[in-house]
Design an enzyme around this catalytic site. Sequence first.
Site, mmCIF file in Angstrom:
data_model
loop_
_atom_site.group_PDB
_atom_site.id
_atom_site.type_symbol
_atom_site.label_atom_id
_atom_site.label_comp_id
_atom_site.label_asym_id
_atom_site.label_seq_id
_atom_site.Cartn_x
_atom_site.Cartn_y
_atom_site.Cartn_z
ATOM 1 N N ARG A 101 21.009 -10.749 -9.997
ATOM 2 C CA ARG A 101 19.562 -10.946 -10.166
ATOM 3 C C ARG A 101 19.321 -12.438 -10.233
ATOM 4 O O ARG A 101 19.818 -13.111 -11.148
ATOM 5 C CB ARG A 101 19.062 -10.268 -11.444
ATOM 6 C CG ARG A 101 17.661 -10.712 -11.849
ATOM 7 C CD ARG A 101 17.048 -9.842 -12.918
ATOM 8 N NE ARG A 101 16.739 -8.533 -12.370
ATOM 9 C CZ ARG A 101 16.090 -7.582 -13.027
ATOM 10 N NH1 ARG A 101 15.678 -7.806 -14.262
ATOM 11 N NH2 ARG A 101 15.856 -6.416 -12.460
ATOM 12 N N HIS A 128 13.180 -6.359 -4.377
ATOM 13 C CA HIS A 128 13.847 -5.593 -5.439
ATOM 14 C C HIS A 128 14.271 -4.250 -4.826
ATOM 15 O O HIS A 128 13.723 -3.194 -5.143
ATOM 16 C CB HIS A 128 12.883 -5.392 -6.609
ATOM 17 C CG HIS A 128 13.541 -4.959 -7.885
ATOM 18 N ND1 HIS A 128 14.907 -4.803 -8.024
ATOM 19 C CD2 HIS A 128 12.998 -4.631 -9.098
ATOM 20 C CE1 HIS A 128 15.177 -4.411 -9.263
ATOM 21 N NE2 HIS A 128 14.043 -4.296 -9.921
ATOM 22 N N GLN A 131 15.234 -1.005 -6.910
ATOM 23 C CA GLN A 131 14.097 -0.303 -7.496
ATOM 24 C C GLN A 131 13.357 0.499 -6.429
ATOM 25 O O GLN A 131 12.929 1.634 -6.680
ATOM 26 C CB GLN A 131 13.137 -1.291 -8.162
ATOM 27 C CG GLN A 131 11.957 -0.625 -8.841
ATOM 28 C CD GLN A 131 12.369 0.230 -10.044
ATOM 29 O OE1 GLN A 131 13.067 -0.258 -10.924
ATOM 30 N NE2 GLN A 131 11.944 1.481 -10.085
ATOM 31 N N ASP A 224 2.761 -2.706 -10.461
ATOM 32 C CA ASP A 224 3.826 -3.508 -11.078
ATOM 33 C C ASP A 224 3.101 -4.588 -11.878
ATOM 34 O O ASP A 224 1.898 -4.818 -11.686
ATOM 35 C CB ASP A 224 4.718 -4.114 -9.980
ATOM 36 C CG ASP A 224 5.895 -4.922 -10.530
ATOM 37 O OD1 ASP A 224 6.212 -4.782 -11.733
ATOM 38 O OD2 ASP A 224 6.491 -5.698 -9.765
ATOM 39 N N CYS A 264 7.585 0.319 -12.014
ATOM 40 C CA CYS A 264 9.027 0.059 -12.157
ATOM 41 C C CYS A 264 9.402 -0.346 -13.581
ATOM 42 O O CYS A 264 10.585 -0.342 -13.922
ATOM 43 C CB CYS A 264 9.464 -1.002 -11.166
ATOM 44 S SG CYS A 264 8.709 -2.623 -11.443
ATOM 45 N N ARG A 292 17.389 4.717 -11.098
ATOM 46 C CA ARG A 292 18.081 3.456 -10.776
ATOM 47 C C ARG A 292 19.595 3.691 -10.747
ATOM 48 O O ARG A 292 20.284 3.233 -9.843
ATOM 49 C CB ARG A 292 17.734 2.376 -11.818
ATOM 50 C CG ARG A 292 16.302 1.842 -11.736
ATOM 51 C CD ARG A 292 16.083 0.991 -10.498
ATOM 52 N NE ARG A 292 17.007 -0.120 -10.442
ATOM 53 C CZ ARG A 292 16.846 -1.281 -11.073
ATOM 54 N NH1 ARG A 292 15.756 -1.494 -11.784
ATOM 55 N NH2 ARG A 292 17.734 -2.255 -10.971
HETATM 56 N N1 NVA Z 1 7.826 -7.877 -10.127
HETATM 57 C C1 NVA Z 1 8.550 -7.792 -11.377
HETATM 58 C C2 NVA Z 1 9.542 -6.684 -11.344
HETATM 59 C C3 NVA Z 1 10.248 -6.428 -12.653
HETATM 60 C C4 NVA Z 1 11.298 -5.372 -12.577
HETATM 61 C C5 NVA Z 1 9.208 -9.116 -11.679
HETATM 62 O O1 NVA Z 1 9.764 -9.725 -10.752
HETATM 63 O O2 NVA Z 1 9.179 -9.554 -12.819
#
Ligand code: NVA
Length: 309
Positions: A101, A128, A131, A224, A264, A292
Site C-alpha cells: 500500500r 484499489h 477492494q 467512498d 469500502c 477482501r
Molecule cells: N479512497 C480511500 C479508500 C480507503 C480504503 C482512500 O484512499 O483513503
Amino acid sequence: MTRHFLRDDDLSPEQQAGVLELALKLKASPYDERPLAGPRTVAVLFDKPTLRTQASFASGIAELGGFPMIIDGSLAQVGVRESIADTARVLGRQASAVVWRTHEQSRLAEMAAYAGVPVVNALTDQFHPCQALADLLTIREHRGTLAGQTLAFVGDPACNMGHSLLLAGVTAGMHVRVSGPADYHPDPDVLARAQELARLTDGSAGFEADPVEAVSGADVVVTDTWISMGREAEAEARAQAFAPWQLNDALLAHAASDAIAMHCLPAYRGKEITAEVLEGPRSVVWDEAENRRHVQKAVLVWLLSGGPS
Ligand code: NVA
C-alpha cells in the site's frame, strides 16, 4: 514471466472470472489451496494507514499456509532511506510475493520491475483493485450475476475506488456510471481505458454530472470517503463540493427497488453516507469487508501458480 496485480486491468475478463470463481470456492472451503505451505513468506508493506487490508491479507496468507511479514512503511521508509529498486530486490530474496500500500502508482510499478516475485497493489492513490474485486464478489453474491448490472459510484470519481470500479466493473461486463463534481472528473486515461474494455465485454463506462441521473435505476450504488488518505488538507473544500453526492435515503430512492448499497470503509456517517443507509437493509458493507480475504487469496493463488488463465 512474473505476474503482478498492479491495477484492475491486469486481469483479462476470463482471468477475472476465474479469480472470482476461485474466491467463491475458497470462501466455502478456506483451506483447499495451500500454495504458501512451508510456511512461505509474503511481505506486506504499508505506507498509509490500514485496518481491513492488513487484517485480510494476514488472515488470508495464513489460510494459504504462509506467513505474513507485516512491514511498517514508516520504519522501512521505502524510497527515502533506501531506493524502491534496492528494497524490491531485498524483499524478493526473502518473500514469495510483495503486497504494498503506497502513494503513486509509479512506486508500485518500480517495485514490480525489480522484486522478481509477484507484486500486489494493496491501494495506491490511483487504484484499489483488491477492494474492487471484493466488491464484484459481493455484487455477484447479492445480485446473482455481474454482466449487465448497472453500478453507480457517487462521490469522488477521481479517487482510487472510482478508477478501480470503472476498470473492474467493465471487465465484468457491467455498466459503470461515476458521478461527482466537475472538478473531480476521473483520470481521462482511466475512463478511456474502461470504455475500450467495455467494447469487448458489452459493458459501458461514463461520467455523469448529476447524482440523481447516475443513480437512476442502478442495481448497485457505491460511495467512498470524500477525503482519501493524503487529502486531509482539502477536507473543508471537499465537504462542501461533495455534499450533493451524499449517499442518503433520498438519493438511494432513485435506484432500483432492490438495489444494494456499498462502501469500502472506513465510512464517515453524515458525510459521504448516512447512518441510515450504512446500517440499513440494503447495505452489504460487512460482506465487502469479509470478501477482501477471499478475493485476495484467489489473487495470490493466481499469481503464484500461473493460473487460472
Ligand atoms: N479512497 C480511500 C479508500 C480507503 C480504503 C482512500 O484512499 O483513503
